[in-house]
Scaffold this active site. Sequence first.
Site, PDB file in Angstrom:
ATOM      1  N   ASP A  67       1.470  27.190 -31.478  1.00 51.17           N
ATOM      2  CA  ASP A  67       2.608  26.812 -30.446  1.00 51.17           C
ATOM      3  C   ASP A  67       3.353  28.058 -29.686  1.00 51.17           C
ATOM      4  O   ASP A  67       2.802  29.247 -30.074  1.00 51.17           O
ATOM      5  CB  ASP A  67       3.842  26.049 -31.195  1.00 51.17           C
ATOM      6  N   ASN A 136      12.858  21.589 -42.553  1.00 58.29           N
ATOM      7  CA  ASN A 136      12.795  20.228 -42.341  1.00 58.29           C
ATOM      8  C   ASN A 136      11.491  19.502 -42.452  1.00 58.29           C
ATOM      9  O   ASN A 136      11.237  18.427 -42.106  1.00 58.29           O
ATOM     10  CB  ASN A 136      13.659  19.915 -40.984  1.00 58.29           C
ATOM     11  N   HIS A 138       8.826  20.185 -40.762  1.00 57.62           N
ATOM     12  CA  HIS A 138       8.000  20.276 -39.401  1.00 57.62           C
ATOM     13  C   HIS A 138       6.690  21.189 -39.597  1.00 57.62           C
ATOM     14  O   HIS A 138       6.652  21.977 -40.561  1.00 57.62           O
ATOM     15  CB  HIS A 138       8.674  20.704 -38.336  1.00 57.62           C
ATOM     16  N   GLU A 143       8.299  17.926 -34.975  1.00 61.25           N
ATOM     17  CA  GLU A 143       9.452  17.797 -35.508  1.00 61.25           C
ATOM     18  C   GLU A 143       9.708  16.392 -36.210  1.00 61.25           C
ATOM     19  O   GLU A 143       9.226  15.571 -35.556  1.00 61.25           O
ATOM     20  CB  GLU A 143      10.583  18.106 -34.691  1.00 61.25           C
TER      21      GLU A 143
HETATM   22  P1  PGA Z   1       9.099  30.578 -41.146  1.00 59.03           P
HETATM   23  O1  PGA Z   1       8.710  29.302 -40.193  1.00 59.03           O
HETATM   24  O2  PGA Z   1       7.637  31.144 -41.409  1.00 59.03           O
HETATM   25  O3  PGA Z   1       9.913  31.323 -40.203  1.00 59.03           O
HETATM   26  O4  PGA Z   1       9.820  30.144 -42.284  1.00 59.03           O
HETATM   27  C1  PGA Z   1       8.003  28.278 -40.516  1.00 59.03           C
HETATM   28  C2  PGA Z   1       8.071  27.084 -39.831  1.00 59.03           C
HETATM   29  O5  PGA Z   1       9.035  26.781 -39.117  1.00 59.03           O
HETATM   30  O6  PGA Z   1       6.990  26.343 -39.459  1.00 59.03           O
END
Ligand code: PGA
Length: 252
Positions: A67, A136, A138, A143
Site C-alpha cells: 500500500d 483493529n 486491518h 479497514e
Molecule cells: P505496525 O502496523 O506494524 O506499525 O503495527 C501494522 C499495520 O497497521 O498493518
Amino acid sequence: MKIIVTESYEEMSKKTADIIEEELLANDNIVLGLATGSTPIGTYNELIRRHLEGILDFSNAKSFNLDEYIGLSAEDVNSYNYFMKDKLFDHINLPNENAHVPDGLTDDPENYGDSYDKLIKESGGIDLQILGIGANGHIAFNEPAEELRYTTGPVVLTEQTIEDNSRFFESKDLVPTSAVTMGMGSIMKAKRILLLANGLGKADAIAQLLNSKKITTFLPASLLLLHSDATLICDKEAFSQVNIEDMAGELA
Ligand code: PGA
C-alpha cells in the site's frame, strides 16, 4: 492457519527471516509481497544482515508492496516508498526496477490498482506475502467495514488508523485520509502468507482472530483463516489474550 508463538520480537523477526531465506534459496526468482509499519523492521534488518554476510542474493527477486498513502510522493519521508528504500531496498541487491510500491500520486487510483494487480499476475503471482495486522484487525489498508476491496485500489482510512499512524507525522492533520491498497483478493492469491504480530497492542486483534471462530469483514485478518498456507508468527505478548483450548488454527 499455522501458529508460531515466539518469546520475543527478535525471535519473531528471525523466524520470519528464516522462512524468507528458505524460500529464496529454493527459488531465486521469488516474488515477495512486502509490508511497511514497525512490525517487519526487525525482519528487514535480518534480511539485510544475511545479505551482507553473502547468504541472501536478491538479484533475481521481485517485490510488491501492499500500500501507499494517496497524496504522498516517493520522496516524502512519510511515504511507504521512502520507508521501503530506507529500511530495506537501499541495503540489499534487489534491482530497483523489480521493487514495486504503489504510486501515491496516481490521479486515477482505481485504474492504477488494476494495472498493479496485472503486473503482479504477469510476474507469476506473489510467492510469499509478509503482512502486519492493525490493532483493529486491518490488513494492508483494508479497514474493518461491511465490504472490503477484492482488487487493488483506493480506500478511505478509519479514524483509528489515522490516529495509530499519526505518531510518524508532525501532527494528526498531516496524515493522509486515503490510500491505495492491495485488495483482500490480491492478498489472498499469494501462495504463502506470513502474518506477523508483536506487542500487547495487537493482543486483542489476535485473540479475536483465533477465538471468535468467525470470518468477518469487520476483522479483515480473519479472511486469512481461509488461506491454505497462512502462518501467524507472533510474540507471546500479542498471543497473551488467546484462549488456547478454543483456538482456530494449530500451534506449530
Ligand atoms: P505496525 O502496523 O506494524 O506499525 O503495527 C501494522 C499495520 O497497521 O498493518
